[in-house]
Design an enzyme around this catalytic site. Sequence first.
Site, short mmCIF file in Angstrom:
data_model
loop_
_atom_site.label_atom_id
_atom_site.label_comp_id
_atom_site.label_asym_id
_atom_site.label_seq_id
_atom_site.Cartn_x
_atom_site.Cartn_y
_atom_site.Cartn_z
N ARG A 138 17.59 -1.30 14.55
CA ARG A 138 18.31 -2.26 15.39
C ARG A 138 17.35 -3.34 15.84
O ARG A 138 16.14 -3.11 15.93
CB ARG A 138 18.88 -1.55 16.63
CG ARG A 138 19.98 -0.59 16.28
CD ARG A 138 20.73 -0.15 17.52
NE ARG A 138 21.89 0.66 17.12
CZ ARG A 138 21.84 1.97 16.91
NH1 ARG A 138 20.69 2.61 17.03
NH2 ARG A 138 22.92 2.62 16.55
N HIS B 274 22.97 8.76 -6.54
CA HIS B 274 24.04 9.65 -7.03
C HIS B 274 25.36 9.14 -6.47
O HIS B 274 25.38 8.43 -5.46
CB HIS B 274 23.78 11.09 -6.57
CG HIS B 274 22.49 11.64 -7.09
ND1 HIS B 274 22.30 11.95 -8.42
CD2 HIS B 274 21.33 11.90 -6.47
CE1 HIS B 274 21.06 12.40 -8.58
NE2 HIS B 274 20.45 12.37 -7.42
N THR C 185 19.31 -0.29 7.18
CA THR C 185 20.55 -0.09 6.44
C THR C 185 21.38 -1.37 6.39
O THR C 185 22.32 -1.46 5.64
CB THR C 185 21.40 1.00 7.10
OG1 THR C 185 21.65 0.60 8.45
CG2 THR C 185 20.69 2.34 7.10
N ASN D 88 0.84 -1.18 0.00
CA ASN D 88 0.00 0.00 0.00
C ASN D 88 0.89 1.24 0.00
O ASN D 88 1.77 1.37 0.85
CB ASN D 88 -0.85 -0.05 1.27
CG ASN D 88 -1.90 1.02 1.31
OD1 ASN D 88 -1.66 2.15 0.89
ND2 ASN D 88 -3.06 0.68 1.78
#
Lengths: 195, 190
Positions: free
Chosen positions: B184, B105, B169, B75
């Site tokens: 975490r 970039h 990440t 969604n």
Amino acid sequence: MNQARRLPGDWYDGLVPDNTSIHETAHLESAYSFYLYRSELDEGVRMGEGSSAYLGTMFDIGTHGSVRIGSFTLVNGAWFICDRGIEVGDYTFISWNVLLMDSYRVSHDPAVRREDLLRVPHRRPRTPQFSEAVRPLAIGSNVWIGFDVCVLPGVRIGDGSIIGARSVVADDVPPYCIAAGNPARVLRQLETPRK
Amino acid sequence: MSVGGTASGRWVDGALPPGVKVGEGSLIEGSLAFKRFYSTAPDALVIGEFCTFQRVQFAAGVDARIEIGHHCYLNSTVLMAELFIQIGNYVVIGWNTSIADTDFHPIDPMLRIEDAIACSPLGAQRPRPPVGKAAVHIGDDVYIGPSATILKGVRIGRGAFVEPGSVVTRDVPAGARVIGNPARIVDRPE
């Protein structure tokens, strides 16, 4: 209960549902805020005296959900995901893109999520009906919530506190303090007003 | 017009781009779905059966591929692929989540100036400098909450639970629950 009604000058061709109670002095910018409103309660949304809900506010409220917004509270485009209850006090500021949720709308158990997902394609429209225990939210009075903040189910935010922009509030925030971060932590105390 | 042949209603003004394969019973809603779909790969977007996509954007670069399993529900999600984004079966992704397999970039400042010129209205013929890319893999039974961000190269294990607003990440092990920026682990599977 109100009469279902159109808002003056609304760009969206929809109605404010009748099972709401919007104070005559409250300001609602667009009935589009009710696009995902499915509450079947008598009072799925209550807005107090002098409160306002501007463009981008979405009352994504399930059949048994109810959002209560206090007096002089300003909601500048927040998303309410509500299956039980979200209570916001008086004189509170809520900024744009804020997400207030009392339910994850999904189970934490992957096996239950699978069963729910198997039903989605057969629903009309395809709005999922996920099974999940809900935990109501309580936002106090005189609170200020910065933009892009997420408030997770079950959280209570005390009176007078400030939540920094882009924070994710996973635990209760005591009254009169500043909290920020992802997950949010209390950064400092504010002076408690003398009564 | 519908995709996969079950639900009715208008979803986009235009033909499905080539390289898009949608399984039976899957539905794509929202006029922005293919607004930024530039991939010319033969299997640019492959979707399994009985998936639901409401206001999802498939922003796929020229060579990018996106692969999605069966019975997923997404969604208001933006999938930004320059290489490969793979999503398993029974995955739920909610409200304003972004998933990217690219840095967009260059990291190096000099290369970024070159990229700024190539991306400008005056840079039509210039090649863009190389940009970091790494495939994103999201396993079966994963839940990703509203307003989360999944960055390049991340592998999210089967059954993981990503709390709303998390910025992922690093890899998430199977069955773990993560929160925060950077995300975490708060709960590990027993």
